[in-house]
Design a protein around this motif. Structure first.
Motif, PDB file in Angstrom:
ATOM      1  N   LYS A   1     -19.756  -3.604 -10.094  1.00  0.00           N
ATOM      2  CA  LYS A   1     -20.853  -4.321 -10.736  1.00  0.00           C
ATOM      3  C   LYS A   1     -21.701  -5.063  -9.704  1.00  0.00           C
ATOM      4  N   LEU A   2     -21.060  -5.732  -8.772  1.00  0.00           N
ATOM      5  CA  LEU A   2     -21.791  -6.493  -7.758  1.00  0.00           C
ATOM      6  C   LEU A   2     -22.558  -5.573  -6.816  1.00  0.00           C
ATOM      7  N   GLU A   3     -21.961  -4.452  -6.452  1.00  0.00           N
ATOM      8  CA  GLU A   3     -22.656  -3.513  -5.567  1.00  0.00           C
ATOM      9  C   GLU A   3     -23.871  -2.910  -6.262  1.00  0.00           C
ATOM     10  N   ASN A   4     -23.748  -2.613  -7.556  1.00  0.00           N
ATOM     11  CA  ASN A   4     -24.866  -2.034  -8.298  1.00  0.00           C
ATOM     12  C   ASN A   4     -25.962  -3.060  -8.584  1.00  0.00           C
ATOM     13  N   SER A   5     -25.647  -4.343  -8.471  1.00  0.00           N
ATOM     14  CA  SER A   5     -26.626  -5.393  -8.755  1.00  0.00           C
ATOM     15  C   SER A   5     -27.514  -5.720  -7.565  1.00  0.00           C
TER      16      SER A   5
ATOM     17  N   LEU B   1     -22.238 -11.751 -14.349  1.00  0.00           N
ATOM     18  CA  LEU B   1     -21.690 -11.563 -13.009  1.00  0.00           C
ATOM     19  C   LEU B   1     -20.269 -12.116 -12.903  1.00  0.00           C
ATOM     20  N   GLU B   2     -20.008 -13.229 -13.575  1.00  0.00           N
ATOM     21  CA  GLU B   2     -18.694 -13.877 -13.511  1.00  0.00           C
ATOM     22  C   GLU B   2     -17.737 -13.378 -14.587  1.00  0.00           C
ATOM     23  N   LYS B   3     -18.165 -12.411 -15.362  1.00  0.00           N
ATOM     24  CA  LYS B   3     -17.340 -11.895 -16.455  1.00  0.00           C
ATOM     25  C   LYS B   3     -16.034 -11.314 -15.932  1.00  0.00           C
ATOM     26  N   ARG B   4     -14.926 -11.639 -16.601  1.00  0.00           N
ATOM     27  CA  ARG B   4     -13.564 -11.167 -16.289  1.00  0.00           C
ATOM     28  C   ARG B   4     -12.979 -11.789 -15.017  1.00  0.00           C
ATOM     29  N   MET B   5     -13.718 -12.626 -14.327  1.00  0.00           N
ATOM     30  CA  MET B   5     -13.145 -13.273 -13.146  1.00  0.00           C
ATOM     31  C   MET B   5     -12.012 -14.222 -13.536  1.00  0.00           C
ATOM     32  N   ASN B   6     -12.090 -14.781 -14.752  1.00  0.00           N
ATOM     33  CA  ASN B   6     -10.996 -15.642 -15.218  1.00  0.00           C
ATOM     34  C   ASN B   6      -9.711 -14.840 -15.410  1.00  0.00           C
ATOM     35  N   TRP B   7      -9.837 -13.543 -15.721  1.00  0.00           N
ATOM     36  CA  TRP B   7      -8.649 -12.697 -15.821  1.00  0.00           C
ATOM     37  C   TRP B   7      -7.929 -12.637 -14.475  1.00  0.00           C
ATOM     38  N   LEU B   8      -8.707 -12.453 -13.419  1.00  0.00           N
ATOM     39  CA  LEU B   8      -8.125 -12.342 -12.083  1.00  0.00           C
ATOM     40  C   LEU B   8      -7.467 -13.651 -11.664  1.00  0.00           C
ATOM     41  N   ALA B   9      -8.104 -14.775 -11.990  1.00  0.00           N
ATOM     42  CA  ALA B   9      -7.509 -16.079 -11.666  1.00  0.00           C
ATOM     43  C   ALA B   9      -6.207 -16.288 -12.440  1.00  0.00           C
ATOM     44  N   THR B  10      -6.183 -15.858 -13.699  1.00  0.00           N
ATOM     45  CA  THR B  10      -4.964 -15.996 -14.515  1.00  0.00           C
ATOM     46  C   THR B  10      -3.832 -15.145 -13.960  1.00  0.00           C
TER      47      THR B  10
ATOM     48  N   LEU C   1     -15.560 -13.925  -5.721  1.00  0.00           N
ATOM     49  CA  LEU C   1     -16.282 -15.144  -6.070  1.00  0.00           C
ATOM     50  C   LEU C   1     -17.300 -15.489  -4.986  1.00  0.00           C
ATOM     51  N   GLY C   2     -16.950 -15.252  -3.736  1.00  0.00           N
ATOM     52  CA  GLY C   2     -17.900 -15.477  -2.651  1.00  0.00           C
ATOM     53  C   GLY C   2     -19.109 -14.561  -2.764  1.00  0.00           C
ATOM     54  N   LYS C   3     -18.874 -13.277  -3.119  1.00  0.00           N
ATOM     55  CA  LYS C   3     -19.986 -12.347  -3.296  1.00  0.00           C
ATOM     56  C   LYS C   3     -20.863 -12.772  -4.474  1.00  0.00           C
ATOM     57  N   ILE C   4     -20.239 -13.244  -5.547  1.00  0.00           N
ATOM     58  CA  ILE C   4     -21.001 -13.686  -6.714  1.00  0.00           C
ATOM     59  C   ILE C   4     -21.861 -14.898  -6.364  1.00  0.00           C
ATOM     60  N   ASN C   5     -21.288 -15.850  -5.641  1.00  0.00           N
ATOM     61  CA  ASN C   5     -22.052 -17.048  -5.265  1.00  0.00           C
ATOM     62  C   ASN C   5     -23.239 -16.696  -4.375  1.00  0.00           C
ATOM     63  N   ARG C   6     -23.033 -15.747  -3.471  1.00  0.00           N
ATOM     64  CA  ARG C   6     -24.148 -15.319  -2.623  1.00  0.00           C
ATOM     65  C   ARG C   6     -25.247 -14.663  -3.447  1.00  0.00           C
ATOM     66  N   MET C   7     -24.846 -13.864  -4.430  1.00  0.00           N
ATOM     67  CA  MET C   7     -25.842 -13.206  -5.271  1.00  0.00           C
ATOM     68  C   MET C   7     -26.575 -14.218  -6.149  1.00  0.00           C
ATOM     69  N   ILE C   8     -25.867 -15.209  -6.654  1.00  0.00           N
ATOM     70  CA  ILE C   8     -26.514 -16.255  -7.445  1.00  0.00           C
ATOM     71  C   ILE C   8     -27.538 -17.004  -6.592  1.00  0.00           C
TER      72      ILE C   8
ATOM     73  N   ASN D   1     -33.232 -18.118  -5.287  1.00  0.00           N
ATOM     74  CA  ASN D   1     -34.323 -18.107  -4.320  1.00  0.00           C
ATOM     75  C   ASN D   1     -35.444 -17.179  -4.765  1.00  0.00           C
ATOM     76  N   ALA D   2     -35.074 -15.993  -5.272  1.00  0.00           N
ATOM     77  CA  ALA D   2     -36.089 -15.039  -5.731  1.00  0.00           C
ATOM     78  C   ALA D   2     -36.858 -15.594  -6.927  1.00  0.00           C
ATOM     79  N   SER D   3     -36.164 -16.289  -7.826  1.00  0.00           N
ATOM     80  CA  SER D   3     -36.836 -16.885  -8.980  1.00  0.00           C
ATOM     81  C   SER D   3     -37.813 -17.967  -8.539  1.00  0.00           C
ATOM     82  N   ALA D   4     -37.401 -18.772  -7.571  1.00  0.00           N
ATOM     83  CA  ALA D   4     -38.297 -19.815  -7.056  1.00  0.00           C
ATOM     84  C   ALA D   4     -39.516 -19.201  -6.374  1.00  0.00           C
ATOM     85  N   ASP D   5     -39.313 -18.114  -5.618  1.00  0.00           N
ATOM     86  CA  ASP D   5     -40.440 -17.432  -4.969  1.00  0.00           C
ATOM     87  C   ASP D   5     -41.388 -16.846  -6.010  1.00  0.00           C
TER      88      ASP D   5
END
Length: 237
Positions: free
Chosen positions: A60-64, A131-140, A205-212, A217-221
């Motif tokens: 999902k992150l790579e396709n985004s 983007l953060e969907k199912r990440m709670n599964w991994l933490a659990t 989570l690091g990849k998600i934070n970078r994408m966020i 930044n893109a929205s502000a631009d």
């Protein structure tokens, strides 16, 4: 003669011990896992679930990902030519979070800038959720898998000591050691599953934070891009 006999006896014992070790280590990895007991079943399920979440989120992150600068430049060109509908159609060509966020802002062109910013903010919140969907599964899984492993070891040790009590302490040390290492299999398996899940959780989570960060930044631009014409008019006036 006694010394020679003793050396021969020790050599025989060493050969016997080596043969026993070879027999023990000849067990396959799957055979070792099957010795862990019934709690190996939930650990297996947790490991499969962790692999699924890791693969699905990574894909999902790579396709985004997309070229932010190129997209903003193309949208700017379309808007400057007065083609708002073409700009919307251009965003719809991409199944990407950034495209959906910008499309929500383009649809509200002509309204006050605060309304556009609010639309972009709401669309961004929705994309962050996906983007953060199912990440709670991994933490659990990272927290539960070691606990399941410890539970298996504790129950295995209880069973081993119950066997010792039933035999009134007349237990072969090798039999006792076999029961203990079988009980420890669940702990080792649970720790391995938990470590892998926790490591990939932090990595993703690091990849998600970078994408966020990139989306913000893109929205502000994009908002700055919309405000540029009005700023020029003010300067000309």
């Amino acid at each position: 003669m006694n010394i020679i006999t003793g050396l021969l006896f020790q050599a025989t014992e060493a050969d016997t011990l080596a043969q026993m070790l070879n027999e023990d280590t000849s067990m396959s990895f799957l055979e070792i896992l099957t010795q862990g007991g019934v709690l190996m079943i939930p650990l297996f399920i947790l490991s499969v679930l962790a692999i699924y979440v890791i693969a699905e989120r990574w894909r999902k992150l790579e396709n985004s990902k997309m070229d932010v600068a190129a997209m903003l430049n193309n949208i700017e060109s379309l808007l400057k030519s007065g083609s708002q509908q073409r700009a919307i159609q251009y965003c719809e060509e991409f199944d990407k979070p950034l495209a959906r966020i910008l499309k929500s802002g383009i649809r509200r062109l002509g309204r006050p800038i605060r309304d556009i910013e609010e639309a972009i903010r709401n669309a961004g919140k929705k994309e962050i959720y996906y983007l953060e969907k199912r990440m709670n599964w991994l933490a659990t899984i990272a927290g539960v898998a070691p606990l399941v492993g410890f539970t298996g070891t504790v129950t295995g040790m209880i069973q081993a000591f119950m066997d010792i009590q039933s035999l009134q302490g007349n237990v072969n040390p090798s039999v006792l050691a076999g029961g203990i290492w079988e009980a420890l299999i669940t702990t080792a398996t649970g720790l391995i599953v938990g470590i892998i899940a926790y490591g990939f959780y932090n990595f993703l989570l690091g990849k998600i934070n970078r994408m966020i960060f990139e989306l913000e930044n893109a929205s502000a631009d994009f908002v700055d891009l919309l405000q540029t014409p009005s700023r020029k008019k003010k300067q000309e006036a």
